[in-house]
Design an enzyme around this catalytic site. Structure first.
Site, mmCIF file in Angstrom:
data_model
loop_
_atom_site.group_PDB
_atom_site.id
_atom_site.type_symbol
_atom_site.label_atom_id
_atom_site.label_comp_id
_atom_site.label_asym_id
_atom_site.label_seq_id
_atom_site.Cartn_x
_atom_site.Cartn_y
_atom_site.Cartn_z
ATOM 1 N N ASP A 66 10.810 -5.664 19.587
ATOM 2 C CA ASP A 66 10.708 -4.551 18.640
ATOM 3 C C ASP A 66 9.218 -4.337 18.370
ATOM 4 O O ASP A 66 8.578 -5.118 17.684
ATOM 5 C CB ASP A 66 11.465 -4.918 17.353
ATOM 6 N N LYS B 209 5.732 5.510 13.133
ATOM 7 C CA LYS B 209 4.599 4.730 12.639
ATOM 8 C C LYS B 209 3.345 5.030 13.453
ATOM 9 O O LYS B 209 2.364 5.552 12.950
ATOM 10 C CB LYS B 209 4.925 3.244 12.667
ATOM 11 N N TRP C 19 12.178 -7.683 9.616
ATOM 12 C CA TRP C 19 12.788 -6.881 10.675
ATOM 13 C C TRP C 19 13.508 -7.726 11.709
ATOM 14 O O TRP C 19 14.617 -7.378 12.138
ATOM 15 C CB TRP C 19 11.764 -5.951 11.321
#
Ligand SMILES: Cc1ncc(COP(=O)(O)O)c(C=O)c1O
Length: 363
Positions: free
Chosen positions: A177, A201, A106
């Site tokens: 993030d 999530k 990511w």
């Protein structure tokens, strides 16, 4: 197939049963309004009250200081990879430089996308060692005067989680993030310039992206930044510049209220530590299974693992499914298995997985 299933998906992921039950009960008629939340105007008093409560509860859960705005946006984590440079890279001499710490898939994607808007400097990377940890801060090659430093504090695919907050020049904001571990552990929001997280999530349904941004960073957008993604515009309109993802905000609000009832983030962190301890202990018991991440950076939320004999993978997954242990297949880029054990995964679910791991390994 048992009736009780445990869903280990990395996202969209398991939600608290209590929240789903409440949403089901309110589906056709929210609080006597005669309307489903999905049918309400985002500018009407009913939805405004839902939004304000969600915002206030999140602010309380994360102890968000008064000089930070909470934005309920769309675009997901990958959207933020473009939205954040467009909002922050106008701060300094052009083209601005953004520093990245590359700790997995990511953060790698974030750096790649940022190159469209600024100079992206990979200040440190753990790629050579297979993304098994966070490079020591002493090895980071940071740029003086960078627009910001981007980190991914929990790499969902690689299972690597920061166990520290970087100490850098306070004039350079840290952008984090936190998509896959927000609300799972206590954080000091004031250490960050921007925190973002896709909701699907650890919060609620896909389609909602949370952004927590410090006030002074609202002034640095590039002229090309679209109005609907311009933090200052969105903040000035209390996330209602355009139509926000209303139903996802409603469910997120129910999750926030639920977390408060359970004792807040501190209580969740305690349970999450215990769940992770239980699962890693089973994986480490012998060499039948393997998790390759350095112990100090092992994620409490996403636990990738491999069978020593990978020819047993399909048999392992079929046996798991038969026991109601779902979505354990690893991400296609790394293979193997992955168990995501977010806030809504109960301890009993992790125990059921541990029992199966032991049984399958013939222990
Ligand atoms: C840490 C992290 N960042 C970003 C993303 C991308 O999010 P989205 O699919 O919402 O764009 C994900 C998705 O899995 C993620 O886990």
């Amino acid at each position: 197939m048992t009736n009780q299933v445990y869903n280990f998906s990395a996202g969209p992921a398991v939600l608290p049963k209590e929240v789903l039950r409440q949403a089901a009960g309110e589906m056709l008629d929210w609080h006597g309004s005669g309307m489903s939340v999905m049918e309400m105007s985002h500018r009407g008093p009913e939805f405004i009250s839902i939004y304000k409560q969600a915002e206030a509860d999140l602010r309380e859960l994360l102890a968000v200081p008064g000089n930070y705005k909470i934005l309920f946006m769309q675009g997901g984590g990958l959207g933020e990879n473009a939205i954040i440079p467009m909002n922050l890279a106008g701060c300094c001499a052009q083209p601005a430089t953004i520093d990245f710490i590359h700790t997995g898939s990511w953060s790698g994607k974030s750096a790649k996308e940022a190159r469209r808007y600024a100079h992206a400097n990979v200040a440190a990377s753990s790629e050579a060692s297979g993304f098994t940890g966070v490079p020591p801060q002493s090895s980071w090659n940071l740029t003086p005067g960078a627009a910001y430093l981007h980190i991914c504090t929990n790499e969902t695919i690689d299972g690597v989680e920061y166990n520290f907050v970087p100490e850098i020049d306070p004039k350079v904001p840290i952008v984090a993030d936190m998509s896959s571990h927000i609300l799972s552990r206590q954080i000091d929001v004031s250490k960050y310039g921007v925190i973002f997280a896709g909701a699907q999530k650890n919060i609620g349904p896909a389609g909602l992206t949370l952004v927590i941004v410090r006030d002074d960073l609202l002034e640095d957008a590039l002229p090309i930044c679209p109005s609907a993604f311009h933090f200052k515009t969105v903040a000035e309109h209390e996330s209602m510049y355009n139509t926000p993802p209303t139903y996802a905000i409603y469910i997120a609000g129910l999750v926030f209220a639920h977390l408060k009832k359970l004792g807040g983030v501190a209580a969740m962190e305690k349970i999450n530590i215990e769940k992770a301890r239980l699962l890693y202990a089973a994986l480490d018991a012998d060499d039948f299974y393997q998790n390759r991440v350095s112990h100090e950076f092992r994620s409490r939320m996403n636990v990738p693992f491999f069978l020593r004999d990978e020819s047993l993978n399909e048999q392992f997954l079929a046996g798991a499914k038969a026991r109601g242990l779902l979505q354990l297949k690893g991400h296609k880029s790394v293979g193997g298995m992955r168990a995501s054990i977010y806030n809504a995964m109960p301890l009993e679910g992790v125990q059921a997985l541990v029992d199966y791991l032991n049984e399958f390994a013939g222990r």
